[in-house]
Design a protein around this motif. Structure first.
Motif, PDB file in Angstrom:
ATOM      1  N   ARG A 123       7.284   4.102   2.935  1.00 50.45           N
ATOM      2  CA  ARG A 123       7.370   3.194   4.078  1.00 50.45           C
ATOM      3  C   ARG A 123       6.209   3.488   5.028  1.00 50.45           C
ATOM      4  O   ARG A 123       6.051   4.606   5.509  1.00 50.45           O
ATOM      5  CB  ARG A 123       8.707   3.373   4.803  1.00 50.45           C
ATOM      6  N   LEU A 124       5.408   2.444   5.310  1.00 52.12           N
ATOM      7  CA  LEU A 124       4.234   2.576   6.175  1.00 52.12           C
ATOM      8  C   LEU A 124       4.518   1.900   7.509  1.00 52.12           C
ATOM      9  O   LEU A 124       4.848   0.702   7.555  1.00 52.12           O
ATOM     10  CB  LEU A 124       3.001   1.929   5.526  1.00 52.12           C
ATOM     11  N   HIS A 125       4.383   2.636   8.592  1.00 48.89           N
ATOM     12  CA  HIS A 125       4.619   2.128   9.940  1.00 48.89           C
ATOM     13  C   HIS A 125       3.284   1.971  10.672  1.00 48.89           C
ATOM     14  O   HIS A 125       2.374   2.775  10.481  1.00 48.89           O
ATOM     15  CB  HIS A 125       5.522   3.082  10.719  1.00 48.89           C
ATOM     16  N   GLY A 126       3.197   0.923  11.487  1.00 49.42           N
ATOM     17  CA  GLY A 126       2.023   0.757  12.324  1.00 49.42           C
ATOM     18  C   GLY A 126       1.175  -0.449  12.003  1.00 49.42           C
ATOM     19  O   GLY A 126       0.132  -0.662  12.629  1.00 49.42           O
ATOM     20  N   ALA A 127       1.586  -1.257  11.020  1.00 45.04           N
ATOM     21  CA  ALA A 127       0.825  -2.471  10.698  1.00 45.04           C
ATOM     22  C   ALA A 127       1.230  -3.578  11.668  1.00 45.04           C
ATOM     23  O   ALA A 127       2.369  -4.055  11.624  1.00 45.04           O
ATOM     24  CB  ALA A 127       1.099  -2.900   9.255  1.00 45.04           C
ATOM     25  N   ARG A 128       0.318  -3.992  12.565  1.00 45.99           N
ATOM     26  CA  ARG A 128       0.650  -4.978  13.599  1.00 45.99           C
ATOM     27  C   ARG A 128       0.107  -6.363  13.285  1.00 45.99           C
ATOM     28  O   ARG A 128       0.651  -7.368  13.737  1.00 45.99           O
ATOM     29  CB  ARG A 128       0.092  -4.515  14.952  1.00 45.99           C
ATOM     30  N   ALA A 129      -0.966  -6.438  12.511  1.00 40.34           N
ATOM     31  CA  ALA A 129      -1.596  -7.730  12.222  1.00 40.34           C
ATOM     32  C   ALA A 129      -0.845  -8.448  11.096  1.00 40.34           C
ATOM     33  O   ALA A 129      -0.065  -7.835  10.365  1.00 40.34           O
ATOM     34  CB  ALA A 129      -3.056  -7.526  11.841  1.00 40.34           C
ATOM     35  N   PRO A 130      -1.087  -9.764  10.942  1.00 44.24           N
ATOM     36  CA  PRO A 130      -0.420 -10.511   9.849  1.00 44.24           C
ATOM     37  C   PRO A 130      -0.840 -10.036   8.463  1.00 44.24           C
ATOM     38  O   PRO A 130      -0.131 -10.272   7.490  1.00 44.24           O
ATOM     39  CB  PRO A 130      -0.849 -11.958  10.091  1.00 44.24           C
ATOM     40  N   GLU A 131      -2.013  -9.421   8.365  1.00 48.74           N
ATOM     41  CA  GLU A 131      -2.486  -8.914   7.088  1.00 48.74           C
ATOM     42  C   GLU A 131      -2.764  -7.432   7.215  1.00 48.74           C
ATOM     43  O   GLU A 131      -3.078  -6.935   8.299  1.00 48.74           O
ATOM     44  CB  GLU A 131      -3.749  -9.652   6.628  1.00 48.74           C
ATOM     45  N   ALA A 132      -2.668  -6.718   6.106  1.00 40.86           N
ATOM     46  CA  ALA A 132      -2.936  -5.286   6.135  1.00 40.86           C
ATOM     47  C   ALA A 132      -3.515  -4.861   4.794  1.00 40.86           C
ATOM     48  O   ALA A 132      -3.233  -5.463   3.750  1.00 40.86           O
ATOM     49  CB  ALA A 132      -1.648  -4.513   6.425  1.00 40.86           C
ATOM     50  N   TRP A 133      -4.342  -3.805   4.863  1.00 44.20           N
ATOM     51  CA  TRP A 133      -4.908  -3.213   3.647  1.00 44.20           C
ATOM     52  C   TRP A 133      -4.295  -1.824   3.477  1.00 44.20           C
ATOM     53  O   TRP A 133      -4.401  -0.970   4.369  1.00 44.20           O
ATOM     54  CB  TRP A 133      -6.422  -3.109   3.748  1.00 44.20           C
ATOM     55  N   VAL A 134      -3.633  -1.635   2.357  1.00 49.29           N
ATOM     56  CA  VAL A 134      -2.971  -0.365   2.066  1.00 49.29           C
ATOM     57  C   VAL A 134      -3.690   0.304   0.901  1.00 49.29           C
ATOM     58  O   VAL A 134      -3.937  -0.324  -0.139  1.00 49.29           O
ATOM     59  CB  VAL A 134      -1.490  -0.581   1.713  1.00 49.29           C
ATOM     60  N   GLU A 135      -4.022   1.577   1.078  1.00 51.03           N
ATOM     61  CA  GLU A 135      -4.663   2.345   0.008  1.00 51.03           C
ATOM     62  C   GLU A 135      -3.838   3.599  -0.256  1.00 51.03           C
ATOM     63  O   GLU A 135      -3.472   4.317   0.674  1.00 51.03           O
ATOM     64  CB  GLU A 135      -6.088   2.730   0.410  1.00 51.03           C
ATOM     65  N   THR A 136      -3.544   3.831  -1.519  1.00 51.45           N
ATOM     66  CA  THR A 136      -2.782   5.023  -1.908  1.00 51.45           C
ATOM     67  C   THR A 136      -3.463   5.709  -3.081  1.00 51.45           C
ATOM     68  O   THR A 136      -4.147   5.069  -3.896  1.00 51.45           O
ATOM     69  CB  THR A 136      -1.338   4.678  -2.308  1.00 51.45           C
ATOM     70  N   VAL A 137      -3.254   7.002  -3.154  1.00 52.28           N
ATOM     71  CA  VAL A 137      -3.664   7.789  -4.312  1.00 52.28           C
ATOM     72  C   VAL A 137      -2.442   8.598  -4.746  1.00 52.28           C
ATOM     73  O   VAL A 137      -1.830   9.290  -3.913  1.00 52.28           O
ATOM     74  CB  VAL A 137      -4.841   8.731  -3.988  1.00 52.28           C
ATOM     75  N   VAL A 138      -2.093   8.478  -6.018  1.00 53.80           N
ATOM     76  CA  VAL A 138      -0.961   9.230  -6.550  1.00 53.80           C
ATOM     77  C   VAL A 138      -1.347   9.855  -7.876  1.00 53.80           C
ATOM     78  O   VAL A 138      -2.320   9.451  -8.519  1.00 53.80           O
ATOM     79  CB  VAL A 138       0.294   8.341  -6.748  1.00 53.80           C
ATOM     80  N   ARG A 139      -0.565  10.858  -8.260  1.00 59.46           N
ATOM     81  CA  ARG A 139      -0.704  11.445  -9.595  1.00 59.46           C
ATOM     82  C   ARG A 139       0.608  11.246 -10.344  1.00 59.46           C
ATOM     83  O   ARG A 139       1.692  11.381  -9.773  1.00 59.46           O
ATOM     84  CB  ARG A 139      -1.040  12.935  -9.502  1.00 59.46           C
ATOM     85  N   ILE A 140       0.473  10.920 -11.631  1.00 57.92           N
ATOM     86  CA  ILE A 140       1.643  10.791 -12.494  1.00 57.92           C
ATOM     87  C   ILE A 140       1.395  11.582 -13.768  1.00 57.92           C
ATOM     88  O   ILE A 140       0.256  11.952 -14.078  1.00 57.92           O
ATOM     89  CB  ILE A 140       1.963   9.312 -12.820  1.00 57.92           C
ATOM     90  N   HIS A 141       2.452  11.832 -14.530  1.00 61.98           N
ATOM     91  CA  HIS A 141       2.364  12.759 -15.660  1.00 61.98           C
ATOM     92  C   HIS A 141       2.959  12.096 -16.909  1.00 61.98           C
ATOM     93  O   HIS A 141       4.147  12.279 -17.224  1.00 61.98           O
ATOM     94  CB  HIS A 141       3.084  14.056 -15.307  1.00 61.98           C
ATOM     95  N   PRO A 142       2.142  11.326 -17.636  1.00 64.77           N
ATOM     96  CA  PRO A 142       2.659  10.534 -18.776  1.00 64.77           C
ATOM     97  C   PRO A 142       3.341  11.360 -19.855  1.00 64.77           C
ATOM     98  O   PRO A 142       4.323  10.902 -20.450  1.00 64.77           O
ATOM     99  CB  PRO A 142       1.392   9.857 -19.310  1.00 64.77           C
ATOM    100  N   ALA A 143       2.860  12.565 -20.130  1.00 64.17           N
ATOM    101  CA  ALA A 143       3.435  13.357 -21.222  1.00 64.17           C
ATOM    102  C   ALA A 143       4.871  13.778 -20.930  1.00 64.17           C
ATOM    103  O   ALA A 143       5.641  14.052 -21.849  1.00 64.17           O
ATOM    104  CB  ALA A 143       2.572  14.584 -21.491  1.00 64.17           C
ATOM    105  N   ARG A 144       5.244  13.829 -19.662  1.00 63.28           N
ATOM    106  CA  ARG A 144       6.606  14.235 -19.295  1.00 63.28           C
ATOM    107  C   ARG A 144       7.571  13.049 -19.235  1.00 63.28           C
ATOM    108  O   ARG A 144       8.772  13.225 -19.023  1.00 63.28           O
ATOM    109  CB  ARG A 144       6.603  14.905 -17.916  1.00 63.28           C
ATOM    110  N   ASN A 145       7.055  11.857 -19.410  1.00 65.18           N
ATOM    111  CA  ASN A 145       7.847  10.648 -19.192  1.00 65.18           C
ATOM    112  C   ASN A 145       8.633  10.297 -20.455  1.00 65.18           C
ATOM    113  O   ASN A 145       8.222   9.461 -21.256  1.00 65.18           O
ATOM    114  CB  ASN A 145       6.925   9.500 -18.779  1.00 65.18           C
ATOM    115  N   THR A 146       9.787  10.924 -20.629  1.00 71.86           N
ATOM    116  CA  THR A 146      10.615  10.632 -21.811  1.00 71.86           C
ATOM    117  C   THR A 146      11.412   9.345 -21.674  1.00 71.86           C
ATOM    118  O   THR A 146      11.945   8.839 -22.666  1.00 71.86           O
ATOM    119  CB  THR A 146      11.594  11.793 -22.066  1.00 71.86           C
TER     120      THR A 146
END
Length: 922
Positions: free
Chosen positions: A90-113
């Motif tokens: 949940r991102l707080h603080g977007a006041r304008a009608p449009e917003a640009w969201v950038e995220t970086v995540v790590r995932i681990h495919p070999a563990r995904n049973t």
């Protein structure tokens, strides 16, 4: 994962949607980094205080930025920042009608049973995002009514992952320093996140460039492991056939520069229609004479067609929410069924086209009756559009798919081919590029035909299989025959009272000589029907009857609870025999006291091939159940004679004869017993099979050698001959003939006949013969993972002719330790464990407590590793309350103990429903 109940009535439009998304993957099986840039738009009327809520599960969050500024975890109410928990970001603080969201995540495919999201299969990386797997890849509003354009960059080690695929059109490929490479894909069409796909693997493609109906050209590709290239040709041919059919039948043209199919060994389902990049279970792609049966070839063609047809009915027009799932699945199953029927008819030629279509209709109805009717009367009963769910993955059901297709077929029956096509055209024109509802689809059909279909919507709201109750009166002197039709739908969980639905009933009357009689109603003799005036809104009601006065097959429609049809002008004397629901014109259970003689008459003469098959099956069902109840010790001679006559009728299609002569399926017969006693039923089926084998002893030599001409090729006519030969081999094996099995197994040049020989050997009284061929089969296909699934399945479904109770269970348990079996591979679990409980219940019941303990162990294991597969295994015993004692009492405490231990939402929902079942009588 949340377990709260999600209700259709609570739907609200998204507060924030996404217009464009840029994804960048640095791919590796241990750790993959995903960078996302989302162009978000605030919904109309949404407060500036509302946060941007992105679904996020099992993601290792690295960074978050809003409009170019890094965000920190929110320490208190108000201000800018983010809150990250197990299910959302949940991102707080977007006041304008449009917003640009950038995220970086790590995932681990070999563990995904769980095989949902991005996971490893073999040495490759694959995705499965329907229904809610995308949230396991990157934070996103993971719901079907958020449609965005995707720009995807894939980067990986080129030696490990030489092929990098995603949706849409390939923009560029670049070699990078350090042995890495990059591919950029752009999908020109907005799509929901569940249609996203990527593949990074060592694959090769068989491909074909084709011209399209609009003058463009497109590249069709089927990607498989290099060693599987020789087995990919049929899938490619099926893809082109589906493309051509959709152009002809519905005017739909492929909209991309390329269309790709990828085969993967580890996959929870059959296939997935990701836009332009379909990911398939290998069993629905790979086919060669040595490794695929006639049934496999047909299944590959059907599933390839199904996923291709989704390009318009599911992708270009998608679901507003997951409650509308049947909007895409029921409609596309119907399109797939029509495609398969048309392809069969074209293959066999005009003289046999009707027979081929009837065989396809029989197969579809068998699936409906075996899988969906019990679901409609069990703990998982739900309308084709459910009202609520905890785990949407549990609602990829026979009701949504198969009954959903029957509901679409009802519209096709009511409106006719021309009217249905007009409605489809209106649907495509009006809703292209949108996420819509079932009401929108029905409205398009209504408006295109000027018909009020409001009452039809009850099919979407009401669970349960309607009963069509039929009573008849005959005035032999006046030649007047009256049918009284009445419908009702029994109570279902959560729906104690159900109302009438629109039921089209196609019927005919057979005279004493077997010929169809002309149908004229009493009020049609002299009357000239006046045109119906449309109501004020300009929409006319559904017509209660067709206008084909005097035709031998007519369509009448129940729009209320009851309808009386009085036919006149019939030959006096013997009562005509009604042929009801021709072509299975409505998905109902027919309640009609039909004497054996009437079944014999229809079995011999009915001009409707489906009803002729149905008469044979209904009479056989009656015979087997009489044996099961101990009312007789042998099959009725009249039935056996009629059975032989039908089987020997060379004027009939071979595949039709096999389907008509085969005894009804065990799962279907159990649904007709109250209480259901699998062990007694199995005994009756064995006795019935042997009696029929003896009665037809003079027939079997005719067909021993009527298999395919050499070399093998898949062809519906040849498939019918092979099926007839296989039927004869099994019948002879039941009588102790053993040379045929071994000789055919060794000489066969195709898997169809080799498996037929194995099946015959497994029916032989001497179990050593079956053991020998099982061993030979394992040796021959030791390195073919996909074909070994058939070996596992046959041992799971084996009948223990003379073995001690529990012998088959013990074999299944030993096979879970086999070198080729993996609990992490859904195909293996389905072939061995699910088949034992779903399709060999007599052996499970005979084994008793050890069987239920094995079920519990397997469910709990899968609950922890792959809940989708675990929930399917749990459902195999969902009808336990209908079992006879002592089986029911023995299973009850095991169910309760398992219920207390499960952790996943998917499995818990199934077990809760099984425990709370309201029993519905068949």
């Amino acid at each position: 994962m949340t377990e709260h109940l999600i209700r259709r009535e609570d739907y609200r439009p998204p507060q924030w949607s996404v217009r464009e998304v840029w994804l960048s993957f640095t791919l590796d099986e241990e750790t993959t980094e995903v960078r996302a840039r989302l162009h978000c738009l605030r919904g109309e009327g949404v407060s500036e205080e509302e946060p941007i809520v992105l679904d996020a599960e099992e993601l290792e969050l690295v960074s978050v930025a809003l409009d170019g500024e890094p965000l920190s975890p929110q320490s208190g109410p108000g201000g800018r920042g983010f809150v990250h928990d197990d299910v959302s970001l949940r991102l707080h603080g977007a006041r304008a009608p449009e917003a640009w969201v950038e995220t970086v995540v790590r995932i681990h495919p070999a563990r995904n049973t769980a095989l949902s999201g991005l996971y490893r299969s073999g040495t490759g990386l694959f995705t499965q995002c329907e229904a809610q797997g995308f949230r396991r890849i990157t934070p996103f509003p993971d719901r079907p009514d958020v449609m965005a354009r995707f720009h995807v960059t894939l980067e990986a080690d080129e030696a490990r992952y030489p092929v990098l695929l995603s949706n849409g059109n390939l923009q560029e490929t670049v070699r990078l320093p350090g042995g890495r490479h990059r591919a950029v894909w752009v999908d020109p069409f907005p799509k929901p996140s569940y249609l996203f796909a990527l593949v990074a693997a060592d694959l090769q493609a068989i491909e074909r460039e084709v011209g399209l109906a609009d003058g463009r050209r497109s590249l069709l590709q089927v990607w498989v492991k290099p060693e599987h290239l020789p087995r990919a040709g049929w899938a490619l041919a099926s893809l082109e056939a589906a493309l051509r059919w959709d152009e002809r039948r519905f005017g739909r043209v492929l909209d991309l520069d390329r269309y790709m199919i990828v085969a993967v060994s580890d996959f929870n389902m059959g296939a997935m229609e990701n836009k332009g990049l379909n990911i398939f279970n290998t069993k629905y792609v790979l086919a060669s004479p040595e490794t695929a049966t006639d049934a496999d070839y047909a299944a590959v063609q059907a599933v390839v067609g199904h996923e291709y047809f989704h390009n318009w009915t599911g992708n270009r027009i998608t679901c507003r929410d997951w409650f509308q799932l049947t909007l895409k699945e029921g409609l596309t199953v119907f399109r797939e069924q029509e495609f398969s029927a048309d392809e069969l008819a074209q293959a066999v030629g005009p003289e046999r086209a009707d027979s081929a279509r009837a065989v396809k209709r029989i197969e579809d109805v068998q699936t409906l009756r075996t899988a969906q009717f019990p679901e409609d009367e069990g703990p998982m009963a739900h309308p084709i559009r459910p009202q609520s769910y905890r785990a949407i993955d549990n609602f990829y059901t026979a009701t949504v798919y198969e009954k959903g297709a029957e509901v679409i077929r009802l519209l096709h029956t009511l409106l006719g081919e021309k009217g249905f096509r007009a409605g489809m055209d209106r649907y495509f024109e009006r809703y292209d590029g949108q996420a819509v509802t079932c009401e929108d689809f029905v409205a398009a059909m209504a408006e295109a035909n000027g018909v009020d279909l409001t009452p039809f919507l009850r099919w979407y709201e009401q669970a349960g299989t309607p009963r069509l109750v039929v009573e008849e009166d005959w005035d032999g002197d006046a030649g007047r025959y009256t049918l009284h039709l009445r419908q009702f739908t029994p109570p279902t969980p959560g729906q104690p009272e159900n109302g009438p639905v629109i039921l089209p009933v196609r019927l005919g009357l057979l005279g004493a000589d077997g010929r169809d009689l002309p149908l004229v109603l009493a009020d049609e003799r002299d009357a000239v029907p006046a045109p119906e005036a449309p109501p004020a809104g300009g929409m006319r009601p559904i017509a209660p009857r067709d206008s084909a006065v005097g035709a031998t097959t007519r369509l009448f429609t129940l729009t209320d609870e009851a309808l009386t049809l009085e036919f006149i002008g019939l030959p006096p004397g013997p009562k005509p025999v009604p042929s009801l629901l021709r072509g299975f014109s409505a998905p109902v259970r027919l309640v009609f006291e039909e004497p054996d003689e009437a079944l014999r008459h229809r079995m011999a003469y009915d001009s409707d091939a489906f009803n002729r098959w149905d008469a044979a099956q209904s009479w056989a069902q009656r015979q087997v159940l009489r044996l099961t109840r101990g009312e007789t010790e042998t099959l009725d001679e009249t039935f056996v004679t009629a059975w032989k006559q039908l089987l020997a009728d060379e004027s009939l299609d071979a595949m039709f004869r096999v389907k008509a002569a085969a005894l009804p399926g065990e799962r279907w017969l159990l649904e007709t017993m109250t209480p259901a006693d699998p062990v007694r039923l199995r005994t009756a089926l064995v006795r019935s099979s042997i009696d029929l084998a003896r009665a037809g002893r003079d027939l079997w030599p005719r067909w021993r050698d009527c298999g395919s001409a050499r070399p093998y090729r898949y062809d519906p006519l040849e498939a019918g001959r092979r099926a007839l030969a296989a039927f004869a081999w099994r019948m002879e094996a039941l009588l102790g003939e053993d040379e045929r099995c071994s000789r055919t197994f060794a000489a066969a040049d195709n898997l169809t006949e080799r498996l037929a020989a194995l099946d015959a050997a497994l029916a032989h009284p001497d179990e050593a013969l079956g053991e020998a061929l099982l061993s030979a089969f394992e040796s021959r296909y030791a390195e073919d993972d996909l074909v070994l699934d058939k070996w596992f399945a046959r041992q799971a479904m084996r009948w223990s002719w003379h073995g001690a109770p529990g012998a088959v269970l013990a074999r299944v348990q030993r096979l879970t330790e086999h070198r080729a079996f993996r609990w992490t591979n859904p195909n293996k679990v389905y072939a061995l464990v699910l088949n034992f409980f779903a399709n060999n219940l007599a052996e499970a019941c005979a084994a008793g407590d050890p069987a239920w303990a094995f079920w519990q162990e397997a469910v709990l294991r899968l609950d922890a590793t792959n809940p989708i597969v675990g929930s399917r295994l749990a459902r195999a015993l969902e009808r336990w309350r209908r079992w006879a004692e002592p089986y029911r009492a023995a299973f009850a405490p095991v169910l309760e103990a398992t219920r207390r231990q499960v952790r996943s939402t998917e499995v818990r929902e199934i077990l809760d429903r099984m425990a709370d079942e309201e029993v519905v009588a068949p």
